[in-house]
Design an enzyme around this catalytic site. Sequence first.
Site, short mmCIF file in Angstrom:
data_model
loop_
_atom_site.label_atom_id
_atom_site.label_comp_id
_atom_site.label_asym_id
_atom_site.label_seq_id
_atom_site.Cartn_x
_atom_site.Cartn_y
_atom_site.Cartn_z
N ASP A 41 0.79 -1.24 0.00
CA ASP A 41 0.00 0.00 0.00
C ASP A 41 0.82 1.28 0.00
OD1 ASP A 41 -1.59 -2.12 0.74
OD2 ASP A 41 -2.23 -1.25 2.63
N TYR A 100 1.72 -1.30 10.01
CA TYR A 100 0.75 -1.40 8.92
C TYR A 100 0.36 -0.02 8.43
CZ TYR A 100 -0.02 -6.48 8.92
OH TYR A 100 0.11 -7.85 8.76
N GLU A 218 -10.89 -2.60 4.32
CA GLU A 218 -9.53 -2.09 4.57
C GLU A 218 -9.36 -0.70 3.95
OE1 GLU A 218 -7.00 -5.21 2.78
OE2 GLU A 218 -6.56 -5.84 4.82
C1 FRU Z 1 -3.96 -3.72 2.50
C2 FRU Z 1 -3.39 -4.14 3.84
C3 FRU Z 1 -3.78 -3.19 4.95
C4 FRU Z 1 -2.68 -3.38 5.94
C5 FRU Z 1 -1.49 -3.57 5.05
C6 FRU Z 1 -0.43 -4.48 5.59
O1 FRU Z 1 -3.23 -4.20 1.44
O2 FRU Z 1 -3.78 -5.46 4.15
O3 FRU Z 1 -5.07 -3.41 5.47
O4 FRU Z 1 -2.54 -2.29 6.79
O5 FRU Z 1 -1.98 -4.10 3.84
O6 FRU Z 1 0.68 -4.49 4.74
#
Ligand code: FRU
Length: 472
Positions: A41, A100, A218
């Site tokens: 992300d 994250y 998410e």
């Molecule tokens: C989305 C996700 C988020 C998380 C991150 C972890 O791709 O799953 O929800 O914070 O990637 O890398």
Amino acid sequence: MTSSSLLPAFLQAVMQGQPRALKDPHYPGWHLAPVTGLMNDPNGFIHFQGEYHLFYQWNPLGCSHQNKSWGHWRSQDLVHWQHAPIALIPGEDYDRSGCYSGSAVDNQGQLTLCYTGNVKFDDGSRTAWQCLAVENAQGGFDKTGPVLALPEGYTGHVRDPKVWRQGETWYMVLGAQDKHKQGKVLLFHSGNLTDWTLAGEIAGSGLGGLGEAGYMWECPDLFHLDGQDVLIACPQGVTKQEKRFLNTYPVTWLCGTLQADGATFHHGPLAELDAGFEFYAPQTALAEDGRRLLIGWMGVPDGEEMLQPTVKNGWIHQMTCPRQLSLKQGRLFQQPVTELQMLRETESGWQGLASQAPEIPAERLEILLTRTPGKSATLHFGNDDLVLTWSDCELCLARRSQENGEWQYRYWDAPATGLQILCDHSSIEIFINQGEGVMTSRYFPAQPATLSFSGEAELQVRYWSLRACMVE
Ligand code: FRU
């Protein structure tokens, strides 16, 4: 492992991995990608004190979803980027299973990161802390610790804070899963960025007339655009339809009116933001001139990602190009930012029957196309590594599965009057009808790749090769 024990391994991985990644003919020429390891992300996208910052989920130690840290790039113009010191590395009790995703804010002149500290337990359960980190004099970030524990009524899947300020109040949206395994977006508010109050659930499965809409949402992002409020989010577990929501997880948007005080969001139907094979977890930022910009991850978790051929060269995934958002008649448009025109080399053009069109080098290419209605045209990228068929009623993008070689399809299920297509060494972004729709996809052609045409439609074409533009 602590942050300080991961750092030497990260450094070694970069020293060993970067030369290999940059030599890979599929390594992008003008998109952002990890110099080694896995990137997912975009995080902390912000224009702050005259510069854009873009952070990213990064595992420098390999192409697996582990060791999630925040890499950091900065840019004056969204085209030329520089590496900045790695911003967050997991290792504290509250973020030991990963730093994250999250966002960045300007807190009284101090660049402040809001992220999720993820903690996984041996029994398979997990918890999550929403945490802050502030920029220091060296351009690194000092963690200041958690500001929010798991709210009552939700599982350990609560993450991805997107924070903004309105007047004197800070707001935060969080992706969440409730105890009934329904995906939700939570809204919080705070006077000081450290004490947060839950205002309520503003969207999700079973809310706002959506019906069953997934077990987890998410990466929410909520912003005001052209007189309305827009919520972008990534619902997991949405039912696939014949021509929509075909990826493992889609990215969706809702448009309506947010009453932040009452935590109510009156919105319309759930719409898909991108109809291509690879697009996920996008994040927006406000430019100095008021444009709402978006960058997405050109990947999707839990599908065929690990079968991508770049993995053997030690890196995986790239970002989309930066895009500008606008709302027209209740529809969310995305267009490549005008800054990208800096990459254009000499202009060429052509007009005639698709079947007679010349082959065009497609290694790094921007192409604008219109088609006279009636007959269809097919665009063949590489050695039919990606095939786009354009008829009066739809666009169909086809690609073979990396797993079993079977053809897979994605659709823009409406008439397309014009296309703007941006190609890089292993990606394509198709902007339809001035950005009313987008299809974003990776593909892995032998380089130098070409674009050829077939079909009896009459085409009008303008195109430019694009300069390579490496990150420094
Ligand atoms: C989305 C996700 C988020 C998380 C991150 C972890 O791709 O799953 O929800 O914070 O990637 O890398």
